[in-house]
Structures are given as structure tokens and as C-alpha cells.
Design a protein around this motif. Structure first.
Motif, PDB file in Angstrom:
ATOM      1  N   ALA A 114       0.826  -1.206   0.000  1.00 29.95           N
ATOM      2  CA  ALA A 114       0.000   0.000   0.000  1.00 29.95           C
ATOM      3  C   ALA A 114       0.861   1.257   0.000  1.00 29.95           C
ATOM      4  CB  ALA A 114      -0.917  -0.005   1.223  1.00 29.95           C
ATOM      5  N   ARG A 115       0.297   2.311  -0.558  1.00 27.44           N
ATOM      6  CA  ARG A 115       0.956   3.610  -0.521  1.00 27.44           C
ATOM      7  C   ARG A 115       0.843   4.201   0.881  1.00 27.44           C
ATOM      8  NH1 ARG A 115      -1.217   8.294  -0.636  1.00 27.44           N
ATOM      9  NH2 ARG A 115      -3.217   7.580  -1.411  1.00 27.44           N
ATOM     10  N   LYS A 116      -0.341   4.006   1.487  1.00 20.39           N
ATOM     11  CA  LYS A 116      -0.598   4.561   2.821  1.00 20.39           C
ATOM     12  C   LYS A 116      -1.466   3.574   3.603  1.00 20.39           C
ATOM     13  CE  LYS A 116      -2.685   8.449   5.195  1.00 20.39           C
ATOM     14  NZ  LYS A 116      -3.555   9.597   5.112  1.00 20.39           N
ATOM     15  N   VAL A 117      -1.141   3.401   4.883  1.00 22.17           N
ATOM     16  CA  VAL A 117      -1.950   2.561   5.771  1.00 22.17           C
ATOM     17  C   VAL A 117      -2.228   3.357   7.032  1.00 22.17           C
ATOM     18  CG1 VAL A 117      -2.066   0.435   7.126  1.00 22.17           C
ATOM     19  CG2 VAL A 117      -0.961   0.410   4.894  1.00 22.17           C
ATOM     20  N   SER A 118      -3.469   3.318   7.466  1.00 23.32           N
ATOM     21  CA  SER A 118      -3.839   3.994   8.710  1.00 23.32           C
ATOM     22  C   SER A 118      -4.827   3.109   9.462  1.00 23.32           C
ATOM     23  CB  SER A 118      -4.459   5.361   8.408  1.00 23.32           C
ATOM     24  OG  SER A 118      -5.594   5.215   7.576  1.00 23.32           O
ATOM     25  N   PHE A 119      -5.035   3.430  10.724  1.00 18.77           N
ATOM     26  CA  PHE A 119      -6.042   2.712  11.486  1.00 18.77           C
ATOM     27  C   PHE A 119      -7.393   3.021  10.869  1.00 18.77           C
ATOM     28  CE2 PHE A 119      -2.561   3.465  14.517  1.00 18.77           C
ATOM     29  CZ  PHE A 119      -2.249   2.143  14.791  1.00 18.77           C
ATOM     30  N   ALA A 120      -8.212   2.016  10.672  1.00 22.78           N
ATOM     31  CA  ALA A 120      -9.532   2.216  10.083  1.00 22.78           C
ATOM     32  C   ALA A 120     -10.396   3.024  11.047  1.00 22.78           C
ATOM     33  CB  ALA A 120     -10.185   0.869   9.788  1.00 22.78           C
ATOM     34  N   PRO A 121     -11.229   3.921  10.523  1.00 17.49           N
ATOM     35  CA  PRO A 121     -12.152   4.643  11.399  1.00 17.49           C
ATOM     36  C   PRO A 121     -13.044   3.652  12.159  1.00 17.49           C
ATOM     37  CG  PRO A 121     -12.164   5.580   9.187  1.00 17.49           C
ATOM     38  CD  PRO A 121     -11.368   4.314   9.123  1.00 17.49           C
ATOM     39  N   MET A 122     -13.393   4.002  13.384  1.00 16.92           N
ATOM     40  CA  MET A 122     -14.180   3.113  14.228  1.00 16.92           C
ATOM     41  C   MET A 122     -15.463   2.664  13.535  1.00 16.92           C
ATOM     42  SD  MET A 122     -15.824   3.615  18.032  1.00 16.92           S
ATOM     43  CE  MET A 122     -16.895   4.919  17.520  1.00 16.92           C
ATOM     44  N   ASP A 123     -16.196   3.593  12.916  1.00 10.99           N
ATOM     45  CA  ASP A 123     -17.453   3.232  12.254  1.00 10.99           C
ATOM     46  C   ASP A 123     -17.224   2.211  11.143  1.00 10.99           C
ATOM     47  OD1 ASP A 123     -18.716   4.984  13.935  1.00 10.99           O
ATOM     48  OD2 ASP A 123     -19.030   6.544  12.429  1.00 10.99           O
ATOM     49  N   THR A 124     -16.134   2.356  10.415  1.00  7.77           N
ATOM     50  CA  THR A 124     -15.807   1.411   9.343  1.00  7.77           C
ATOM     51  C   THR A 124     -15.447   0.056   9.920  1.00  7.77           C
ATOM     52  OG1 THR A 124     -15.019   3.211   7.932  1.00  7.77           O
ATOM     53  CG2 THR A 124     -14.263   0.979   7.379  1.00  7.77           C
ATOM     54  N   ALA A 125     -14.586   0.041  10.921  1.00 13.64           N
ATOM     55  CA  ALA A 125     -14.156  -1.223  11.527  1.00 13.64           C
ATOM     56  C   ALA A 125     -15.349  -1.993  12.095  1.00 13.64           C
ATOM     57  CB  ALA A 125     -13.123  -0.960  12.622  1.00 13.64           C
ATOM     58  N   VAL A 126     -16.225  -1.302  12.791  1.00 13.15           N
ATOM     59  CA  VAL A 126     -17.390  -1.925  13.405  1.00 13.15           C
ATOM     60  C   VAL A 126     -18.397  -2.360  12.334  1.00 13.15           C
ATOM     61  CG1 VAL A 126     -19.397  -1.433  14.871  1.00 13.15           C
ATOM     62  CG2 VAL A 126     -17.117  -0.763  15.613  1.00 13.15           C
ATOM     63  N   GLY A 127     -18.689  -1.468  11.404  1.00  8.13           N
ATOM     64  CA  GLY A 127     -19.680  -1.766  10.367  1.00  8.13           C
ATOM     65  C   GLY A 127     -19.272  -2.896   9.449  1.00  8.13           C
ATOM     66  N   GLU A 132     -18.476  -5.447  17.743  1.00  7.96           N
ATOM     67  CA  GLU A 132     -18.559  -4.242  18.570  1.00  7.96           C
ATOM     68  C   GLU A 132     -17.183  -3.630  18.784  1.00  7.96           C
ATOM     69  OE1 GLU A 132     -20.447  -5.327  22.263  1.00  7.96           O
ATOM     70  OE2 GLU A 132     -22.333  -5.816  21.272  1.00  7.96           O
ATOM     71  N   TYR A 133     -17.165  -2.296  18.884  1.00  8.42           N
ATOM     72  CA  TYR A 133     -15.930  -1.596  19.197  1.00  8.42           C
ATOM     73  C   TYR A 133     -15.436  -2.067  20.564  1.00  8.42           C
ATOM     74  CZ  TYR A 133     -12.663   2.110  20.266  1.00  8.42           C
ATOM     75  OH  TYR A 133     -11.519   2.801  20.604  1.00  8.42           O
ATOM     76  N   GLY A 134     -14.159  -2.348  20.659  1.00  8.45           N
ATOM     77  CA  GLY A 134     -13.591  -2.842  21.901  1.00  8.45           C
ATOM     78  C   GLY A 134     -13.645  -4.352  22.021  1.00  8.45           C
ATOM     79  N   GLY A 135     -14.259  -5.019  21.046  1.00  6.69           N
ATOM     80  CA  GLY A 135     -14.351  -6.473  21.088  1.00  6.69           C
ATOM     81  C   GLY A 135     -13.951  -7.130  19.775  1.00  6.69           C
ATOM     82  N   ILE A 136     -13.463  -6.332  18.815  1.00  2.41           N
ATOM     83  CA  ILE A 136     -13.107  -6.893  17.507  1.00  2.41           C
ATOM     84  C   ILE A 136     -12.046  -7.971  17.684  1.00  2.41           C
ATOM     85  CG2 ILE A 136     -12.101  -6.389  15.245  1.00  2.41           C
ATOM     86  CD1 ILE A 136     -13.553  -3.712  15.308  1.00  2.41           C
ATOM     87  N   THR A 137     -12.288  -9.082  17.025  1.00  4.27           N
ATOM     88  CA  THR A 137     -11.454 -10.269  17.176  1.00  4.27           C
ATOM     89  C   THR A 137     -11.003 -10.770  15.814  1.00  4.27           C
ATOM     90  OG1 THR A 137     -11.437 -12.521  18.077  1.00  4.27           O
ATOM     91  CG2 THR A 137     -13.520 -11.758  17.183  1.00  4.27           C
ATOM     92  N   PRO A 138      -9.899 -11.505  15.760  1.00  4.39           N
ATOM     93  CA  PRO A 138      -9.490 -12.092  14.480  1.00  4.39           C
ATOM     94  C   PRO A 138     -10.369 -13.270  14.069  1.00  4.39           C
ATOM     95  CG  PRO A 138      -8.029 -12.830  16.216  1.00  4.39           C
ATOM     96  CD  PRO A 138      -8.937 -11.789  16.816  1.00  4.39           C
ATOM     97  N   VAL A 139     -11.166 -13.778  14.990  1.00  3.36           N
ATOM     98  CA  VAL A 139     -12.034 -14.932  14.731  1.00  3.36           C
ATOM     99  C   VAL A 139     -13.325 -14.433  14.085  1.00  3.36           C
ATOM    100  CG1 VAL A 139     -13.249 -16.888  15.774  1.00  3.36           C
ATOM    101  CG2 VAL A 139     -11.067 -16.105  16.748  1.00  3.36           C
ATOM    102  N   GLY A 140     -13.507 -14.721  12.800  1.00  3.08           N
ATOM    103  CA  GLY A 140     -14.740 -14.329  12.122  1.00  3.08           C
ATOM    104  C   GLY A 140     -14.659 -13.044  11.334  1.00  3.08           C
ATOM    105  N   LEU A 141     -13.459 -12.584  11.014  1.00  4.92           N
ATOM    106  CA  LEU A 141     -13.325 -11.387  10.178  1.00  4.92           C
ATOM    107  C   LEU A 141     -13.871 -11.668   8.781  1.00  4.92           C
ATOM    108  CD1 LEU A 141      -9.722 -10.257  11.190  1.00  4.92           C
ATOM    109  CD2 LEU A 141     -11.875  -9.103  11.760  1.00  4.92           C
TER     110      LEU A 141
END
Length: 191
Positions: A114-127, A132-141
Motif C-alpha cells: 500500500a501507498r498509505k496505511v492507517s487505522f480504520a475509522p471506528m465506524d468502518t471497523a465496526v460496520g 462491537e468496538y472494543g471487542g473486535i477479534t481475528p475470529v470471524g473477520l
């Protein structure tokens, strides 16, 4: 053996939790994508994932470790990132021990090309994850997301991660985390 006896036979490898079960037996407590992955995944791997019931107010790593007597080095964080290249954005996740930080600018960017990588916005990560925010897990991505797993996580006997919800956590062997769909184990992913 009754359900209660089966629960008593399951023990967490660390920590002090009021209730420990196999995650496949706790589907109602998990985020839907987490429960779906465990139900459709290799049964031998899925049965190694434990669910521990915890207070959602204590979900943040440092507070959680203190409250439940979990060594920080046994806890892992799943971080959702947005990688940009040529006008396109790709979501991915990094899994690193809680005692380290995901090397977004060098390791993740280089691996994803990638040219640029940043932390995904919370709404994007959750949606996009369905968790849920604060509970995102690698299991089931989501299936198209790369899951970049630091080699230290893969080598750990067990790691504690989110359950997809703020309430509850999952404990699984590092080797099982490395076997999750889309997982790629990388040296130097964390700094």
C-alpha cells in the motif's frame, strides 16, 4: 456428562474467570460472524477456542488484565487498518501481543503493498466486521480481509482476544490463531 459437568471440565490456561466454556458452546454470547466461523470451521480447531464471560466495562486491555489476573503478554490486540493504493482502500487486520504495537507504517504497509496505511475509522471497523468496538477479534473477520499475525502471537501457547462483543473474551492457542482463515504469520509485524 451434564452440561454443567462439561463446563467444569474446561479450564482457562491463565486468569481468574467466573465462567469458562468452549466457544462453540457459547454461540449466543458471540458476535454473529464469530459464531458463524466457529460453527463452520474445522471442528478440531474450533473446539480449542475458549469463551470466558467478562464484564463489558472492563474490556480495555490494561483494565481487563488487572481485573482478571491475566498477564499482559498473554493478551493480543486485533487492529483493523485501511490500506490505500491507487485510489482503492482495502481493509485488513493485524494481530499483535498487547505488550507491543502494530507496525502500521513499515511492516503492514510493505506487506500489503500500500501507498498509505492507517487505522480504520471506528465506524468502518465496526460496520464492516459486524463486531462491537472494543471487542473486535481475528475470529470471524470478513473473508476478503488479510489477517496479519505477528510471529510472537503464533508462537504463544495461548492468547486472549476479543469475542466480537465487549462482553466476554476468547482464549486460543497461538497456533490456532495462525490457522484462522486469511491468516499470514509475519516476523516483525509488531514493534
Amino acid at each position: 456428562m451434564s452440561e454443567q459437568q462439561a463446563e467444569q471440565a474446561v479450564r482457562a490456561p491463565f486468569g481468574n474467570f467466573p465462567r469458562v466454556r468452549r466457544a462453540v458452546d457459547a454461540a449466543a454470547e458471540l458476535a454473529p460472524p464469530v459464531a458463524a466461523l466457529l460453527a463452520g470451521w474445522d471442528a478440531g480447531l474450533a473446539r480449542q477456542v475458549l469463551y470466558v464471560d467478562t464484564d463489558p466495562e472492563l474490556a480495555d486491555t490494561a483494565v481487563f488484565c488487572a481485573a482478571y489476573d491475566v498477564p499482559a503478554e498473554a493478551s493480543a490486540n486485533c487492529v483493523v487498518v485501511a490500506a490505500k493504493r491507487g485510489g482503492e482502500t482495502t481493509l485488513a487486520a493485524g494481530l499483535v501481543l498487547a505488550t507491543t504495537r502494530l507496525d502500521v507504517n513499515k511492516a503492514v504497509r510493505g506487506h500489503l503493498g500500500a501507498r498509505k496505511v492507517s487505522f480504520a475509522p471506528m465506524d468502518t471497523a465496526v460496520g464492516e466486521s459486524g463486531m462491537e468496538y472494543g471487542g473486535i477479534t481475528p475470529v470471524g473477520l470478513p473473508a476478503p480481509w488479510p489477517l496479519l499475525v505477528d510471529a510472537a502471537v503464533a508462537a504463544a501457547p495461548y492468547v486472549l482476544v476479543g469475542s466480537g462483543r465487549r462482553r466476554g473474551k476468547l482464549i486460543l492457542p497461538g497456533a490456532v490463531a495462525a490457522a484462522l482463515p486469511g491468516a499470514r504469520v509475519l516476523e516483525g509485524l509488531a514493534g
